[in-house]
Design an enzyme around this catalytic site. Structure first.
Site, PDB file in Angstrom:
ATOM      1  N   LEU A  95       0.825  -1.216   0.000  1.00 31.48           N
ATOM      2  CA  LEU A  95       0.000   0.000   0.000  1.00 31.48           C
ATOM      3  C   LEU A  95       0.855   1.260   0.000  1.00 31.48           C
ATOM      4  CD1 LEU A  95      -2.693  -1.144   2.606  1.00 31.48           C
ATOM      5  CD2 LEU A  95      -3.036  -0.844   0.155  1.00 31.48           C
ATOM      6  N   GLY A  96       2.022   1.164   0.565  1.00 31.78           N
ATOM      7  CA  GLY A  96       2.898   2.334   0.573  1.00 31.78           C
ATOM      8  C   GLY A  96       4.037   2.178   1.546  1.00 31.78           C
ATOM      9  N   GLY A  98       6.644   4.246   4.287  1.00 35.53           N
ATOM     10  CA  GLY A  98       6.879   5.454   5.068  1.00 35.53           C
ATOM     11  C   GLY A  98       8.311   5.488   5.520  1.00 35.53           C
ATOM     12  N   GLY A 101       8.577   2.166   7.902  1.00 35.60           N
ATOM     13  CA  GLY A 101       8.094   0.842   7.541  1.00 35.60           C
ATOM     14  C   GLY A 101       7.301   0.836   6.252  1.00 35.60           C
ATOM     15  N   LYS A 118       1.552  -2.975   8.912  1.00 44.18           N
ATOM     16  CA  LYS A 118       2.770  -2.174   8.798  1.00 44.18           C
ATOM     17  C   LYS A 118       3.935  -3.039   9.269  1.00 44.18           C
ATOM     18  CE  LYS A 118       4.473   2.462   9.732  1.00 44.18           C
ATOM     19  NZ  LYS A 118       3.971   3.830   9.944  1.00 44.18           N
ATOM     20  N   ASP A 214       1.438  15.868  12.674  1.00 47.92           N
ATOM     21  CA  ASP A 214       1.728  15.493  11.286  1.00 47.92           C
ATOM     22  C   ASP A 214       0.471  15.528  10.418  1.00 47.92           C
ATOM     23  OD1 ASP A 214       3.451  14.863   9.262  1.00 47.92           O
ATOM     24  OD2 ASP A 214       3.515  12.717   9.691  1.00 47.92           O
TER      25      ASP A 214
HETATM   26  N1  LIG Z   1      -4.692   1.398   7.478  1.00 52.54           N
HETATM   27  C1  LIG Z   1      -4.347   1.654   6.228  1.00 52.54           C
HETATM   28  N2  LIG Z   1      -5.179   1.360   5.216  1.00 52.54           N
HETATM   29  C2  LIG Z   1      -4.820   1.631   3.934  1.00 52.54           C
HETATM   30  N3  LIG Z   1      -3.655   2.189   3.581  1.00 52.54           N
HETATM   31  C3  LIG Z   1      -2.790   2.511   4.555  1.00 52.54           C
HETATM   32  C4  LIG Z   1      -3.081   2.254   5.924  1.00 52.54           C
HETATM   33  N4  LIG Z   1      -2.043   2.697   6.664  1.00 52.54           N
HETATM   34  C5  LIG Z   1      -1.149   3.192   5.815  1.00 52.54           C
HETATM   35  N5  LIG Z   1      -1.578   3.074   4.543  1.00 52.54           N
HETATM   36  C6  LIG Z   1      -0.867   3.481   3.334  1.00 52.54           C
HETATM   37  O1  LIG Z   1       0.486   3.140   3.458  1.00 52.54           O
HETATM   38  C7  LIG Z   1       1.320   4.277   3.222  1.00 52.54           C
HETATM   39  C8  LIG Z   1       2.501   4.216   4.173  1.00 52.54           C
HETATM   40  O2  LIG Z   1       2.026   4.467   5.447  1.00 52.54           O
HETATM   41  P1  LIG Z   1       2.987   4.858   6.640  1.00 52.54           P
HETATM   42  O3  LIG Z   1       2.156   5.277   7.772  1.00 52.54           O
HETATM   43  O4  LIG Z   1       3.951   3.760   6.888  1.00 52.54           O
HETATM   44  O5  LIG Z   1       3.868   5.972   5.990  1.00 52.54           O
HETATM   45  P2  LIG Z   1       3.745   7.525   5.869  1.00 52.54           P
HETATM   46  O6  LIG Z   1       2.297   7.920   5.861  1.00 52.54           O
HETATM   47  O7  LIG Z   1       4.530   7.970   4.695  1.00 52.54           O
HETATM   48  O8  LIG Z   1       4.355   8.055   7.202  1.00 52.54           O
HETATM   49  P3  LIG Z   1       5.729   7.834   7.987  1.00 52.54           P
HETATM   50  O9  LIG Z   1       6.815   8.121   7.019  1.00 52.54           O
HETATM   51  O10 LIG Z   1       5.687   8.819   9.083  1.00 52.54           O
HETATM   52  O11 LIG Z   1       5.751   6.437   8.506  1.00 52.54           O
HETATM   53  C9  LIG Z   1       0.449   5.485   3.442  1.00 52.54           C
HETATM   54  O12 LIG Z   1       0.798   6.511   2.589  1.00 52.54           O
HETATM   55  C10 LIG Z   1      -0.949   4.970   3.140  1.00 52.54           C
HETATM   56  O13 LIG Z   1      -1.265   5.264   1.794  1.00 52.54           O
END
Ligand SMILES: Nc1ncnc2c1ncn2[C@@H]1O[C@H](COP(=O)(O)OP(=O)(O)OP(=O)(O)O)[C@@H](O)[C@H]1O
Length: 475
Positions: A95-96, A98, A101, A118, A214
């Site tokens: 999904l993405g 960060g 993670g 995650k 954030d």
């Molecule tokens: N519960 C969820 N359901 C669907 N997609 C999610 C969920 N949680 C996170 N994501 C997706 O995964 C991606 C990565 O999330 P993550 O929280 O790890 O990173 P981030 O938002 O870039 O923040 P950070 O760098 O602070 O960890 C997000 O951009 C989001 O699109």
């Protein structure tokens, strides 16, 4: 798009599930991580057996959600196996990524229940000194219990991987959803809905002594039902808070926040002057909020709200000197390094509303340094188009006050902001039952699952006879 100030690490990587014929664990799954991105500063290839090294699996409990089938399914798996690990999930899609993670869409084996997992590499976190952020996120997620905040179903550690099993949001994030709008900004009615739900989430967080720090559209996910979920707590700050119940005085209801106020004359040429427009702030088209058809007098929700006692839970004593956040969203006091508290969330709330309404943030410069300078030095300006109501602009103006002590929300927190005329007529207690502006197309788990399994099969066939490993890449 990552607009975060913290080290911009692309955490892109591949997770492969290895089935080793020679393994003493037979066909039990092991997980390997390897970097596949040139800008990824992280690279490791550690093979882990979760059965061997499970150092604690916690299934969270939410008594009021005991009827949630996903809890039951997780608990069932836990009871059946004695633990919960990555091998109990089919990872369907990345999904993405960060800073700390990678998040995957996963399905609990033997069920149709999707989850977002995650996955964080502890060695990487240690090496990059990001372990405190991961701990903070897990700690915060473990205590949350709110309709607009994520549900953490379980967390477990498999030797080197920390995993958080969360509720999956299929609607994407508000950043992506905004890009999909015809003119790349939300209609005011939709923006009002989203910011109202975010405000309730922030209020709850502040009550728990959590300063979020954030807020940005990327961190607001859209649930299947169109309501929102605020994610990403690794930059949050925890502090003590002393909630107070403010009673309306005998002389009358609690005073609403004053409008920042337009200039008296309609001929004012000050570019920063906000003039009232004729546009009305439209209320939600919700059944719950629309005017009743009976002949009975319409209840005045605004007056009612103001006559009720107010719970004020603003962690005003909170202080941090960390330089965290996203450039365009950073509050002046963070940039100046003066120490900041909960008022930073009300600044970011103002930037957030501005971005939803205008499709861009107010202080963005050509580069990050210019953006930061603009936040400190530039006055707030509103573009002439799109046409945005006076109330919306007045709220933004109250929130984007550079001195935190004069910012709307800095004294009585969310209670103060909820009373702003922008939200007039909004039924805060029933907003979770109101119709959301637009239901995003849900992600089709069935299609994704079929595609992943098809891909996995190819890898299985390919690798089976080569080196004794049955390897399939899922992503
Ligand atoms: N519960 C969820 N359901 C669907 N997609 C999610 C969920 N949680 C996170 N994501 C997706 O995964 C991606 C990565 O999330 P993550 O929280 O790890 O990173 P981030 O938002 O870039 O923040 P950070 O760098 O602070 O960890 C997000 O951009 C989001 O699109």
């Amino acid at each position: 798009m990552n607009r975060k100030v913290n080290d911009l690490v692309n955490y892109g990587k591949t997770i492969s599930v290895l089935h080793s014929k020679n393994s003493k664990y037979g066909d039990k799954g092991e997980f390997t991580q390897s970097s596949n991105s040139s800008i990824c500063e992280y690279s490791t290839s550690t093979s882990i057996s979760e059965e061997r090294n499970l150092s604690g699996c916690i299934v969270i409990n939410r008594p009021h959600m005991s009827k949630d089938m996903r809890w039951q399914a997780i608990n069932h798996t836990m009871k059946q196996n004695g633990f919960l690990g990555l091998r109990h999930f089919n990872l369907l899609k990345k999904l993405g990524c960060g800073d700390i993670g990678t998040v995957y869409l996963a399905e609990l084996v033997g069920t149709n229940y999707p989850f977002a997992i995650k996955v964080m590499d502890n060695e990487f976190l240690e090496r990059r000194q990001k372990m405190p952020r991961a701990h903070m996120e897990r700690e915060i997620l473990s205590i949350l219990d709110h309709p607009f905040l994520p549900t953490l179903y379980a967390h477990f550690v498999s030797e080197n991987l920390s995993c958080l099993v969360m509720e999956y949001c299929p609607g994407g994030d508000l950043h992506v959803l905004r890009q999909k709008q015809p003119a790349r900004y939300f209609h005011e009615q939709a923006a009002r809905f989203y910011v109202a739900e975010v405000l309730l989430a922030l209020e709850y967080l502040h009550m728990l002594g959590i300063v979020y720090r954030d807020l940005k559209p990327e961190n607001i996910l859209v649930r299947e039902d169109g309501h929102i979920m605020v994610t990403d707590f690794d930059l949050s700050l925890r502090c003590s808070v002393n909630p107070t119940l403010l009673q309306p005085s005998s002389s009358g209801p609690l005073e609403p926040p004053r409008m920042s106020g337009p200039c008296a004359g309609s001929s004012c040429i000050d570019p920063f002057c906000i003039k009232p427009t004729c546009q009305q702030v439209s209320c939600f088209k919700s059944r719950l909020l629309s005017a009743p058809k009976s002949r009975k007098a319409k209840p005045d929700l605004t007056a009612l709200n103001r006559s009720l006692p107010q719970l004020v839970a603003e962690p005003t004593e909170a202080r941090s000197n960390s330089f965290v956040g996203t450039h365009e969203y950073l509050a002046p006091e963070i940039i100046k390094g003066e120490g900041h508290g909960s008022a930073v969330d009300w600044w970011t709330f103002g930037i957030f509303l501005y971005e939803l309404l205008y499709g861009r943030t107010p202080f963005k410069g050509p580069g990050n340094d210019e953006t930061l300078a603009n936040v400190i030095l530039e006055n707030l300006r509103f573009p002439e188009t799109p046409l945005v109501s006076f109330q919306a602009r007045d709220l933004i103006k109250g929130l984007l006050v550079k001195e935190p002590e004069n910012r709307l929300g800095s004294q009585r927190g969310a209670a103060e902001i909820k009373q702003h005329p922008f939200f007039d007529g909004l039924n805060w207690a029933l907003i979770r039952c109101a119709s959301p502006p637009e239901l995003p197309e849900p992600y089709d788990v069935t299609v994704s699952k079929a595609a992943s399994l098809e891909k996995a099969k190819k890898y299985l066939d390919y690798n089976e006879s080569s080196d004794g490993h049955l390897e399939f890449e899922l992503f």
